[in-house]
Write an enzyme that holds these catalytic residues in place. Structure first.
Site, PDB file in Angstrom:
ATOM      1  CG  HIS A   1     102.309 -27.421  42.259  1.00 11.50           C
ATOM      2  ND1 HIS A   1     102.698 -28.719  41.991  1.00 11.50           N
ATOM      3  CD2 HIS A   1     103.304 -26.887  43.032  1.00 11.50           C
ATOM      4  CE1 HIS A   1     103.855 -28.963  42.580  1.00 11.50           C
ATOM      5  NE2 HIS A   1     104.258 -27.860  43.214  1.00 11.50           N
ATOM      6  N   GLY A   2     101.981 -28.420  39.111  1.00 13.09           N
ATOM      7  CA  GLY A   2     101.910 -29.736  38.460  1.00 13.09           C
ATOM      8  C   GLY A   2     101.137 -30.706  39.351  1.00 13.09           C
TER       9      GLY A   2
ATOM     10  CG  ASP B   1     133.226 -50.148  65.728  1.00 14.93           C
ATOM     11  OD1 ASP B   1     134.025 -49.811  64.842  1.00 14.93           O
ATOM     12  OD2 ASP B   1     132.583 -49.334  66.435  1.00 14.93           O
TER      13      ASP B   1
HETATM   14  C1  SPV Z   1     130.021 -45.301  65.049  1.00 14.45           C
HETATM   15  O1  SPV Z   1     128.862 -45.128  64.633  1.00 14.45           O
HETATM   16  O2  SPV Z   1     130.749 -46.188  64.640  1.00 14.45           O
HETATM   17  C2  SPV Z   1     130.558 -44.394  66.055  1.00 14.45           C
HETATM   18  C3  SPV Z   1     129.666 -43.715  66.983  1.00 14.45           C
HETATM   19  O3  SPV Z   1     131.762 -44.275  66.131  1.00 14.45           O
HETATM   20  S1  SPV Z   1     129.563 -44.701  68.410  1.00 14.45           S
HETATM   21  O4  SPV Z   1     129.186 -46.038  67.991  1.00 14.45           O
HETATM   22  O5  SPV Z   1     128.584 -44.102  69.266  1.00 14.45           O
HETATM   23  O6  SPV Z   1     130.876 -44.735  69.027  1.00 14.45           O
HETATM   24 MG    MG Z   2     132.841 -45.657  65.033  1.00 12.30          MG
END
Ligand code: SPV
Ligand code: MG
Length: 431
Positions: free
Chosen positions: A89-90, A204
């Site tokens: 092997h290398g 989010d």
């Molecule tokens: C995300 O990672 O943004 C998701 C998964 O949608 S959760 O945060 O568990 O909703």
């Molecule tokens: Mg998400």
């Protein structure tokens, strides 16, 4: 006549491989092993040719007497059946996670007096270029996009980790670990809406727009080759979603997951603590059908995410939606839960699998994190997404460092837990 064995993981033969064969010939009959797809994927890289093509390629090399298939990356199968006098092997396998393979081979050969031969690895611009070309091929949209389906079809549990930047993409791409005699790596990346938003200091709630989310994908794609699953939130208006599908496909993203919610979307892990509205089966089905009608390649996947358990609408509702969304054209189902106990996820998977043996199931075990990938797979799960753990580990580490610098009016006290200056400046490979 002695037997010399070497294992190849490559799709292309370059002078480094020929050098190994030349050296091997001096010791006896040369047998080359072609590592099977499953093991290549486990720790090396996704093959761009079939196993049959690789076997044929290796057979054509001058000096090769026989080609066999190796099914275990640790060589246990081949050593037991072939009993080679030498494994060649290398010498690059003396370092990093691959050294655990070498250690195992040395140990197994020693049981009957066999030996390992390390030949200097061939580092030169030509070999480097071939490696780069192979990597580039894996990164091209048409190759990257279809890889998620290929992984699922191989019956492999697709281990997916969150990435929200070039750097986290590199961690997903390059991290390989040895554990109890096996090597492991991630198969795919999840561009989470939570982590993408958090990295930008935003909530989010679909506030970070698609153009910005596509920039994140671009940053990740520039430095990685693994397939990408995009968190598409609600998918937005159907009239907008069809454009998103086309853009993602064109970029080489493998799948989008959209959730059956409408109005102001909040993160699922809030559950019923905040107001969230579930879309009707008809509304969500229409969006899925429109997305499927818009996509141009066969590879791209639209996965429907069901929020019934999160919103406490019950198992029957979750299952009814799953079957309806598959009927509407969904290529997979994601079932989510924020319970610590995985029981409701397991129940859903078992009941879904009673009627539907094939449609891929995706889960995100952030809350129900005691269940292992193998246990989930035993209940029919195909894709496991670790959706936010990189962000959640990095943030407290950075926060503590910032606090300690303020506390001590210098950086000495934090130095022990930092990556060295040398490592940070060499972390990123240059061309
Ligand atoms: C995300 O990672 O943004 C998701 C998964 O949608 S959760 O945060 O568990 O909703
Ligand atoms: Mg998400």
């Amino acid at each position: 006549m002695k037997t010399v064995y070497t294992c190849f993981c490559t799709d292309v033969i370059h002078e480094g491989h020929l050098n190994i064969i030349e050296n091997a010939k001096k010791y006896g009959r040369v047998v080359v092993g072609a590592l099977c797809d499953k093991e290549l994927i486990r720790f090396n890289k996704f093959p761009t040719t079939t196993l049959e093509e690789r076997v044929k390629l290796y057979k054509e090399i001058d000096g090769v007497d026989e080609v066999i298939v190796q099914n275990d990356s640790m060589y246990n199968d081949v050593i037991a059946s072939l009993k080679p006098d030498y494994v060649i092997h290398g010498d690059n396998w003396k370092e990093g996670p691959e050294s655990s393979i070498r250690n195992n081979v040395v140990k197994k050969l020693a049981e009957y007096g066999g030996e390992v031969i390390d030949v200097p690895y061939t580092y030169n611009p030509k070999v480097k270029k071939i490696d780069a070309q192979l990597k580039e091929k894996l990164a091209m949209p048409e190759y990257r996009r279809k890889r998620l389906r290929q992984l699922i079809e191989m019956g492999h549990v697709v281990k997916t980790i969150e990435a929200h930047s070039g750097l986290t993409g590199l961690i997903a791409e390059k991290t390989v670990v040895e554990h109890e005699g096996q090597l492991y790596q991630f198969d795919a990346m999840w561009v989470s809406s939570l982590c993408d938003s958090t990295a930008k200091g935003k909530p989010d709630i679909e506030l970070v727009d698609m153009t910005s989310r596509f920039r994140t994908i671009d940053d990740i794609m520039e430095v990685t080759t693994k397939p990408i699953i995009f968190d598409g939130d609600t998918g937005g208006l159907t009239e907008h979603f069809v454009y998103t599908v086309r853009s993602l496909e064109r970029m080489g993203v493998s799948a989008v997951i959209i959730e059956d919610k409408k109005g102001l979307k909040k993160n699922s892990l809030f559950g019923t603590e905040v107001k969230q509205t579930q879309a009707t089966i008809e509304e969500m089905s229409a969006k899925i059908a429109a997305g499927k009608a818009a996509q141009l390649s066969d590879d791209f996947m639209i996965i429907a995410r069901i929020e019934s358990l999160i919103l406490e609408q019950g198992m029957e509702d979750a299952l009814a939606r799953a079957f309806a969304f598959v009927e509407a054209g969904a290529d997979g189902i994601m079932i989510h839960s924020r319970k610590k106990d995985p029981a409701e996820i397991v129940e859903f998977c078992d009941k879904f699998r009673e009627k539907d043996k094939k449609t891929p199931i995706v889960v995100v075990p952030s809350s129900f994190n005691t269940i292992t990938e193998d246990e989930l797979a035993a209940h029919g799960v195909n894709i496991v997404i670790y959706a936010n753990q990189l962000t959640r580990s990095a943030f407290p580490a950075m926060q503590k460092t910032a606090e300690d610098i303020l506390r001590y009016h210098r950086a000495k006290e934090v130095d022990d837990r930092l990556m060295s200056i040398k490592n940070i400046i060499t972390l990123i490979d240059e061309l």
